[in-house]
Design a protein around this motif. Sequence first.
Motif: not given
Length: 938
Positions: A419-448
Amino acid sequence: MAARGHVQDPNDRRLRPIYDYLDNGNNKMAIQQADKLLKKHKDLHCAKVLKAIGLQRTGKQDEAFTLAQEVAILEPTDDNSLQALTILYREMHRPELVTKLYEAAVRKVPTSEEYHSHLFMAYARVGEYKKMQQAGMALYKIVPKNPYYFWSVMSLVMQAISAQDEKLSQTMFLPLAERMVEKMVKEEKIEAEAEVQLYFMILERLGKYVEALEVVQGPLGEKLTSELQSRENKCMMLYRRLERWAECNALSCKLEIVPFDPDDWQFYILYFDSLFHLIDQSWAPPQEGAHSAEGEVHASTAQAISFMKDRIATEEAKESKHLRGPYLARLELIRRLRVRSCPEAQQLGEPLELMFQFFVKFGDKPCCITDLKIFLDLLTPDQHVQFINRLMEAVPLCAPGEDGVALPGDTRALQRHLCVTQLSRSLGQQHALNTEGKLGLIKELKAHYQHGLQFGKSCLKTELQFSDMYCLMAAHVYVDLWLETGESNMLWQCLGLLEEGLSHSSSNAQFKLLLLLLYCRLGAFEPVVDLYSSLDAKHVQHDTIGYLLTRYAESLGQFAAASQSCNFSLRFFHSNQKDTSEYIIQAYKYGAFEKIPEFIAFRNRLNHSLHFAQVRTERMLLDLFLEADISSPLEESVKSMSLCLEEDDIPWDSLRDNRDLTVLVSWDPKDRQLNEEHKQRSLEEDTLWLRLRSLTLRLIGCVSALTHPPASRNSEKTTENGVTAKPSSLQSLLSQLENTLNQATQLTEKQPQVRTALSSGCCQCQLSSLQLPLHLQELETTGLDGFIFTYFYFFFLHAFPDMLEKCKGDLLEVKDGQSKPQPFLLENLVYFVESVCIVLWVSNYCGSVLRPLKSSLQKKNSSLQSLLNQALEHIKSQELSLTALELGALSLEGQTQSEVQTFTKTAMDKVHSSYLRSLQEIGELLKKRADTLKSLKI
């Protein structure tokens, strides 16, 4: 079959075998059995009709109709023949013939309740409302039962609804219906709830809301018992219509706390609506007596705040099973007070803290994200990070592992973190990340995602995994990266991740929908068919999401799959008319009168569907491109379609966009979400493309309809070369197509489908070729030789080579060990083949007209033959190139070799296979066209 239960002795034993054969689908044996029976009993009409049914089902429609009419002309009155004929006419889609059957039966047996009833239902199937009214009253006079009387009343209402003159509805049909019901009320003959519902419907349509309110609140209203709160809901609706906000407020306040549904969100909305209307009107309670007919009224912000606090206090006092409604209503009240700049909003608390408290109570429920998402605008931008951090404090996670990712210990903790992760995307925090940050986010999401799979080991195949949303969100981030960087590697990894998700959760519709869209975006239609089939779309979903499948089929060269997809959709639309008629009849039988206008509206919605018009048009074009002058002449193909050339049968002014454009889950912020402007633009663009295709189809039909009889000696309109006067519609259609193309040019930067067709040169090529028959007729007496030479020079030495050049290139372009798909090349090839088909048809027409220029045309014929050979060689080279391509050897950054060899390679293989299939089908069709050209007699 339905009629079998009504077969009467002595023919029961004789007819039974025929019924059995028909029921079992053994139509040939049914015909044989009927023939045997008719030899012995020539006057057994039912046997003749059953034979006709067998003939109809074996494709011999004309024979079946002739046989049926032999019986119908005798005006039979036996149940067997009548019901068998009814079945036959329904299968022939000729329901109007059923009415004639029962009109004759009623004339012969005027006292039959059954025949009168069947006649009424026959009229209902064809929408003959005036005749339904008369039939209903005739039936009531024979058998004075209430349902028959109200059938007649409802038929009056339907005349009012369907009347084009609104004044006629309000001054004649509805008042007459009202008087008919009032007569029954005065005579105290109202028996059923359906009759009260119909009375209410009539008063509502007449705008007599006060009278309707009296009915609902009076003795008749006591019959409204089939639905919970039926009377209250109707009262609430009427209070709103009458703008009696005091009663609306008091009633909604009561309904929020009634025991059987205290969490109904609609009543909170009605409470707030009425509250602020009363505040704006400076409403004050009367000095004496009750506030309103419904009790106490709240007419100030202080009362509303106090009421909300009381509701919250009631919830807080509970030990378990808290209701979400009061907590969300508090946030809604804050929003409305803020809009009105009311300082009292502060008395309800700080939204960030209130939303945090809501999360603490309900964060482990999947609905929490949708509840909180609509109130995120209450937070200021500088509160976003603070809000997410605060929520994370309420998420119980284990200590971080070697990869630095802290994981949940159970499904409730997983749901909170999700729920927190979804809210974070809805607030635009994921979109604000740079390429490296998004790749790190993907790695974390895959782990979960991988970690969460352990909680679903005992799930059934039809159940979703608890962590599916992590996988889906990671896919969305991959798509973000692909759109931002243009790196196809991101898209391949996204497809691989979704394929992996689908392997663990085979019923996840969101995985399938996103895969479906991405494969289509890549130009790979082959895997899409199975994906859409596995969605198991039901009924109206064929209209709302069917466009996802059909819009890409033909343009990607999968002609066989396109044909099946169009047929699949058209079966639903064609059955709609029949099915809806049956729903209407059942509604009459069971007195569900309020549903009848809904069924009619539903039928109209589907008949006027944009998707229906698109599929029908594309299906006919597909048939022509694949079959005309290959398996049958163009003229025969067009004739078999019953194509309307003179009149456009697409209801352009009333087209309905029934597409569900929000079917995919999205957590994007508001500024990135699909809005009404996007939807409207999409509708305009799709409508424009449909107009282009529809005009092209009709113009092809015009070419096929051109005839060239020798000129009569006595005719004033003499011709040369056998050319007759042009059809009146040809000039108009060409002008419309040219204008539509000009509009399309202005949209080339917005609409991919239009853009590809225009940039390939196909649309202009098709227009120019279709203009030739008109030019021939305009230039009957002068300059034909030079004109034709110029025309063919343009196509064979300029237009077609340019179009073919835009088809060249590798579908899978390999650079630096990575594969970049170029699906537009497939579309260009398809449009090239379509243009070849049209030019061939026009050339055939020219050859039949311009006999003196036969040798000149044959030279151009050879030029086109050479061009088609070049196209075939290009397709063959692409097939060889794709076959030799080893996808497994391509590098995919960010993945281990084992992963590449599994799901990502699976996705790449599907794209690879689909490209090969498309090339094969395009090549086969082009080869057939090359063969057609060789045999073209010009």
